[in-house]
Design an enzyme around this catalytic site. Structure first.
Site, PDB file in Angstrom:
ATOM      1  N   LYS A   1       7.890  23.293 -14.255  1.00 42.59           N
ATOM      2  CA  LYS A   1       6.574  22.182 -14.309  1.00 42.59           C
ATOM      3  C   LYS A   1       6.847  22.860 -12.666  1.00 42.59           C
ATOM      4  O   LYS A   1       5.607  21.877 -12.214  1.00 42.59           O
ATOM      5  CB  LYS A   1       7.746  21.440 -14.161  1.00 42.59           C
TER       6      LYS A   1
ATOM      7  N   ARG B   1      -2.870  22.219 -14.370  1.00 45.72           N
ATOM      8  CA  ARG B   1      -1.475  21.135 -15.092  1.00 45.72           C
ATOM      9  C   ARG B   1      -1.227  20.951 -16.539  1.00 45.72           C
ATOM     10  O   ARG B   1      -0.620  20.473 -17.042  1.00 45.72           O
ATOM     11  CB  ARG B   1      -1.215  19.577 -13.959  1.00 45.72           C
TER      12      ARG B   1
ATOM     13  N   ARG C   1       0.732  -1.062   0.014  1.00 42.43           N
ATOM     14  CA  ARG C   1      -0.071  -0.060  -0.046  1.00 42.43           C
ATOM     15  C   ARG C   1       0.786   1.186   0.402  1.00 42.43           C
ATOM     16  O   ARG C   1       0.329   2.597   0.659  1.00 42.43           O
ATOM     17  CB  ARG C   1      -0.779   0.119   1.630  1.00 42.43           C
TER      18      ARG C   1
ATOM     19  N   GLU D   1      -3.507  17.014 -10.746  1.00 43.13           N
ATOM     20  CA  GLU D   1      -3.510  17.295 -11.608  1.00 43.13           C
ATOM     21  C   GLU D   1      -5.652  17.486 -12.118  1.00 43.13           C
ATOM     22  O   GLU D   1      -6.276  16.635 -13.127  1.00 43.13           O
ATOM     23  CB  GLU D   1      -3.414  16.222 -13.148  1.00 43.13           C
TER      24      GLU D   1
ATOM     25  N   HIS E   1       0.682  12.768 -29.451  1.00 42.95           N
ATOM     26  CA  HIS E   1      -0.417  12.129 -29.666  1.00 42.95           C
ATOM     27  C   HIS E   1       0.328  11.114 -30.817  1.00 42.95           C
ATOM     28  O   HIS E   1       0.090  10.232 -31.014  1.00 42.95           O
ATOM     29  CB  HIS E   1      -0.626  11.535 -28.361  1.00 42.95           C
TER      30      HIS E   1
ATOM     31  N   HIS F   1       8.974  10.190 -29.102  1.00 48.94           N
ATOM     32  CA  HIS F   1       8.144  11.367 -28.240  1.00 48.94           C
ATOM     33  C   HIS F   1       8.434  12.656 -28.530  1.00 48.94           C
ATOM     34  O   HIS F   1       7.545  13.558 -28.719  1.00 48.94           O
ATOM     35  CB  HIS F   1       7.816  11.413 -26.456  1.00 48.94           C
TER      36      HIS F   1
ATOM     37  N   ASN G   1       0.690  19.922 -21.176  1.00 48.13           N
ATOM     38  CA  ASN G   1       0.937  19.316 -22.956  1.00 48.13           C
ATOM     39  C   ASN G   1       0.223  19.995 -23.931  1.00 48.13           C
ATOM     40  O   ASN G   1      -0.155  19.909 -24.960  1.00 48.13           O
ATOM     41  CB  ASN G   1      -0.718  18.530 -22.050  1.00 48.13           C
TER      42      ASN G   1
ATOM     43  N   HIS H   1       1.113  18.622 -26.727  1.00 46.26           N
ATOM     44  CA  HIS H   1       0.882  17.276 -27.283  1.00 46.26           C
ATOM     45  C   HIS H   1      -0.167  16.280 -27.992  1.00 46.26           C
ATOM     46  O   HIS H   1      -0.470  15.240 -27.807  1.00 46.26           O
ATOM     47  CB  HIS H   1       0.391  17.014 -25.110  1.00 46.26           C
TER      48      HIS H   1
ATOM     49  N   GLU I   1      10.659  19.401 -23.999  1.00 46.35           N
ATOM     50  CA  GLU I   1      10.295  19.272 -22.980  1.00 46.35           C
ATOM     51  C   GLU I   1      10.513  20.692 -22.583  1.00 46.35           C
ATOM     52  O   GLU I   1      10.089  21.369 -21.399  1.00 46.35           O
ATOM     53  CB  GLU I   1      10.505  17.776 -22.130  1.00 46.35           C
TER      54      GLU I   1
HETATM   55  N1  LIG Z   1       6.046  10.905 -14.953  1.00 49.98           N
HETATM   56  C1  LIG Z   1       6.071  11.336 -16.296  1.00 49.98           C
HETATM   57  O1  LIG Z   1       5.223  12.733 -16.091  1.00 49.98           O
HETATM   58  C2  LIG Z   1       6.376  11.346 -17.593  1.00 49.98           C
HETATM   59  C3  LIG Z   1       6.676  12.434 -17.993  1.00 49.98           C
HETATM   60  C4  LIG Z   1       6.915  12.419 -19.554  1.00 49.98           C
HETATM   61  C5  LIG Z   1       7.046  11.827 -19.672  1.00 49.98           C
HETATM   62  N2  LIG Z   1       6.820  10.084 -19.117  1.00 49.98           N
HETATM   63  C6  LIG Z   1       7.163   9.197 -19.698  1.00 49.98           C
HETATM   64  O2  LIG Z   1       8.574   9.527 -19.450  1.00 49.98           O
HETATM   65  C7  LIG Z   1       9.452   7.743 -20.560  1.00 49.98           C
HETATM   66  C8  LIG Z   1      10.653   8.258 -21.042  1.00 49.98           C
HETATM   67  O3  LIG Z   1      11.744   8.800 -20.387  1.00 49.98           O
HETATM   68  P1  LIG Z   1      12.999   8.477 -20.957  1.00 49.98           P
HETATM   69  O4  LIG Z   1      13.078   9.499 -22.157  1.00 49.98           O
HETATM   70  O5  LIG Z   1      13.733   9.318 -20.054  1.00 49.98           O
HETATM   71  O6  LIG Z   1      13.347   7.161 -21.367  1.00 49.98           O
HETATM   72  P2  LIG Z   1      13.947   5.376 -20.963  1.00 49.98           P
HETATM   73  O7  LIG Z   1      13.931   5.538 -19.247  1.00 49.98           O
HETATM   74  O8  LIG Z   1      13.607   4.500 -21.560  1.00 49.98           O
HETATM   75  O9  LIG Z   1      16.207   6.039 -21.107  1.00 49.98           O
HETATM   76  C9  LIG Z   1      15.742   6.198 -23.251  1.00 49.98           C
HETATM   77  C10 LIG Z   1      17.255   5.394 -22.386  1.00 49.98           C
HETATM   78  O10 LIG Z   1      18.356   6.154 -22.629  1.00 49.98           O
HETATM   79  C11 LIG Z   1      19.268   5.196 -21.436  1.00 49.98           C
HETATM   80  N3  LIG Z   1      19.723   5.811 -20.320  1.00 49.98           N
HETATM   81  C12 LIG Z   1      18.614   6.225 -19.279  1.00 49.98           C
HETATM   82  N4  LIG Z   1      19.905   7.178 -18.777  1.00 49.98           N
HETATM   83  C13 LIG Z   1      20.928   6.604 -19.378  1.00 49.98           C
HETATM   84  C14 LIG Z   1      22.249   7.682 -19.290  1.00 49.98           C
HETATM   85  N5  LIG Z   1      22.590   8.417 -18.124  1.00 49.98           N
HETATM   86  N6  LIG Z   1      23.294   7.947 -19.769  1.00 49.98           N
HETATM   87  C15 LIG Z   1      23.396   6.655 -21.102  1.00 49.98           C
HETATM   88  N7  LIG Z   1      22.032   6.175 -21.234  1.00 49.98           N
HETATM   89  C16 LIG Z   1      21.457   5.976 -20.496  1.00 49.98           C
HETATM   90  C17 LIG Z   1      18.239   4.354 -21.152  1.00 49.98           C
HETATM   91  O11 LIG Z   1      18.537   3.096 -20.497  1.00 49.98           O
HETATM   92  C18 LIG Z   1      16.697   4.166 -22.409  1.00 49.98           C
HETATM   93  O12 LIG Z   1      17.690   3.146 -22.837  1.00 49.98           O
HETATM   94  C19 LIG Z   1       7.959   7.794 -21.443  1.00 49.98           C
HETATM   95  O13 LIG Z   1       7.578   6.054 -20.862  1.00 49.98           O
HETATM   96  C20 LIG Z   1       6.983   8.379 -20.841  1.00 49.98           C
HETATM   97  O14 LIG Z   1       5.983   8.187 -20.509  1.00 49.98           O
HETATM   98  C21 LIG Z   1       6.476  10.264 -17.374  1.00 49.98           C
END
Ligand SMILES: NC(=O)c1ccc[n+]([C@@H]2O[C@H](COP(=O)([O-])OP(=O)(O)OC[C@H]3O[C@@H](n4cnc5c(N)ncnc54)[C@H](O)[C@@H]3O)[C@@H](O)[C@H]2O)c1
Length: 519
Positions: A385, A399, A284, A395, A410, A422, A403, A406, A348
């Site tokens: 942010k 907030r 939980r 949200e 999307h 993305h 987007n 987006h 972003e």
């Molecule tokens: N929660 C939220 O508010 C929010 C907001 C935006 C995006 N997201 C989510 O975030 C995800 C995308 O995140 P991302 O772009 O960080 O992708 P990711 O976590 O897949 O990382 C991208 C790639 O970089 C590699 N990597 C990470 N750090 C590294 C480093 N320091 N050096 C070398 N390689 C490294 C990872 O292994 C991966 O292969 C999506 O699933 C999206 O839905 C969430």
């Protein structure tokens, strides 16, 4: 009050050869009245105002050890100022310890009550959310004075590695600090200690990030007495799945982590979302620490508390809002991040400048596009942010501005079957939102041209190759479309972005046609 901050502060100042100040004493001296007298004559609000002014004044100075009144860090603006000008350390102990130390003297106006123990407990409960947002915590009940002084000195020397400390305020549940700097991952143990956690801490990472930074994180935790264990999952979006969620639950159980354990999410947004959702639901809910290692995760996903996983039917269909205990963004981890990933984060970052930092947007507009990812730059972006999520932590409205870009973004991701990144999709989406805004006479064409220039110079896409009819159909079916009506975030000016616009579908199609590559 009663935690020994004046005694400890004096001793720390002596050891560091710095000047010591107690804000309560400074106010009493300047006003020529004791604090109880000030409360009685002018009321609490007057005293808090004096505190606020003093906080601003002291933030201009350097080389001080300051003991603040217990109420000073309650004010979110004071917290921001304190965090940005020095290392903030909270000394704490239990209500009964506090009472036995301060006694029932008349010099504590806030303790004038028939049941002082109840009053102290109530005050602490009320203030806990604000105190939780302070980066370092020291339990003064488990150490003698010398021990507390040593611990404060240790923290002060380690904390020099944190370049920027921000603080996120969340109503009711508590705020949290965001520390950004080269090398801050090594502060993890220091920052987790004395936060009431048990020794078992799970570090969740992926197969790319683990080999690079896991050792540093585990050793920082072990040095501070934790018994950490790691759970590594395959890198990539496909890991935001029910199967990996199940794997992590099992990993936590095998690691004998109980309800007062913590999950450290070490990686990009995928790890942050998956580990965050696991932390939100395991037993939980257990504490969560976000250690983002991609630019996107640093400026966006690690802050705000959104967590979740994907289902075969779509992205982020299962999730929870889970605010972290703290966020540690080590800019040193970005050195080897692939350029394609940097660009995704830049989309972003640029979005944040449009929403809330016109000055940084202008700087980007004037730069040649080669930016160094400094703690200051990341801090500026994530601050936007933070401001937005503070206004709307769960949200319900405001907030939505996050987007921006987006709605079309999307649709592009879907139409490309996710072959379009993305960041590129959001980039084209922002250009579309800009052009729609301009065509609706909300903003100038100069602004939209500037936006295109900044995005293109960063290497982001500003055109697409898809059929506008297909994109429009996907937009109408999106989970965010209400009753088939597509809603846009539009731009009136830099720093003035508005959600909730229903745009004439013909105009949307025209703009998408304009942005189609063949034109
Ligand atoms: N929660 C939220 O508010 C929010 C907001 C935006 C995006 N997201 C989510 O975030 C995800 C995308 O995140 P991302 O772009 O960080 O992708 P990711 O976590 O897949 O990382 C991208 C790639 O970089 C590699 N990597 C990470 N750090 C590294 C480093 N320091 N050096 C070398 N390689 C490294 C990872 O292994 C991966 O292969 C999506 O699933 C999206 O839905 C969430």
């Amino acid at each position: 009050m009663g935690t020994g901050k004046t005694t400890v502060g004096r001793l720390v100042a002596e050891r560091l050869g710095l000047k010591f100040l107690d804000t309560d004493i400074v106010i009493e001296e300047r006003q020529g009245k004791t604090i109880p007298e000030l409360f009685q004559l002018h009321g609490e609000a007057y005293f808090r105002d004096l505190e606020r002014r003093l906080c601003r004044e002291l933030s201009e100075e350097r080389g001080l050890v300051i003991a603040t009144g217990g109420g000073m860090p309650i004010d979110p603006d004071n917290r921001k100022i304190l965090n940005s000008s020095g290392t903030v350390i909270r000394l704490w102990c239990s209500p009964s310890d506090i009472l036995s130390r301060v006694g029932l003297g008349e010099h504590r106006p806030l303790l004038n009550a028939s049941d002082p123990l109840d009053r102290v407990s109530q005050l602490l409960r009320e203030r806990e959310p604000s105190y939780a947002a302070l980066p370092f915590q020291v339990n003064t009940a488990t150490r003698d004075i010398d021990g507390v002084v040593e611990r404060v000195l240790e923290i002060a020397s380690a904390a020099n590695r944190s370049k920027e400390t921000l603080s996120v305020g969340v109503p009711r549940t508590g705020g949290y600090p965001v520390c950004i700097g080269d090398g801050v991952l090594s502060l993890l143990g220091d920052m987790l200690r004395d936060r009431g956690l048990t020794a078992r801490v799970a570090v969740v990472t992926d197969t790319n990030v683990g080999p690079l930074f896991l050792g540093k994180v585990l050793s920082s935790l072990s040095t501070e007495g934790f018994v950490p264990f790691s759970c590594e999952i395959p890198a990539g979006e496909q890991s935001k799945s029910p199967a990996q969620l199940q794997y992590l639950y099992e990993c936590f159980l095998d690691g004998r982590m109980d309800r007062r354990g913590a999950v450290v999410a070490l990686g990009g947004g995928v790890i942050g979302d998956l580990a965050g959702y696991t932390a939100a639901t395991y037993m939980r809910g257990v504490a969560l620490v976000q250690c983002p290692t991609t630019l996107l995760a640093m400026v966006d996903s690690s802050v705000g508390g959104k967590t979740g996983i994907d289902l075969p039917q779509g992205k982020n269909l299962v999730g929870a809002i889970k605010q972290p205990l703290l966020v540690l963004a080590d800019t040193g981890t970005l050195v080897g991040l692939p350029q394609a990933q940097v660009r995704m984060g830049m989309a972003e970052l640029i979005k944040h400048t449009v929403i809330g930092d016109p000055e940084l947007f202008r700087q980007l507009e004037q730069s040649d596009g080669r930016l160094s990812l400094t703690p200051e730059l990341i801090s500026r972006s994530v601050s936007v942010k933070i401001r937005v999520v503070e206004e709307d932590p769960y949200e319900f409205g405001r907030r939505e501005v996050l987007n921006l870009g987006h709605t079309v973004g999307h649709a592009l991701e879907k139409c490309s079957r996710y072959s379009m990144g993305h960041g590129d999709a959001v980039s084209v989406g922002m250009v579309a939102a800009g052009r729609i805004s301009q065509r609706m006479c909300l903003c100038s064409s100069g602004l939209v041209d500037g936006l295109e220039t900044v995005l293109a110079r960063t290497g982001l896409m500003i055109r697409h190759t898809y059929n506008p009819e297909d994109l429009a159909a996907v937009m109408a079916a999106d989970k965010k479309a209400v009753g088939g009506k597509v809603r846009f975030v539009l731009i009136r000016d830099l720093g003035l972005v508005e959600p909730g616009w229903e745009v004439n579908p013909n105009l949307v199609r025209e703009v998408l046609e304009e942005l189609r590559e063949s034109h």
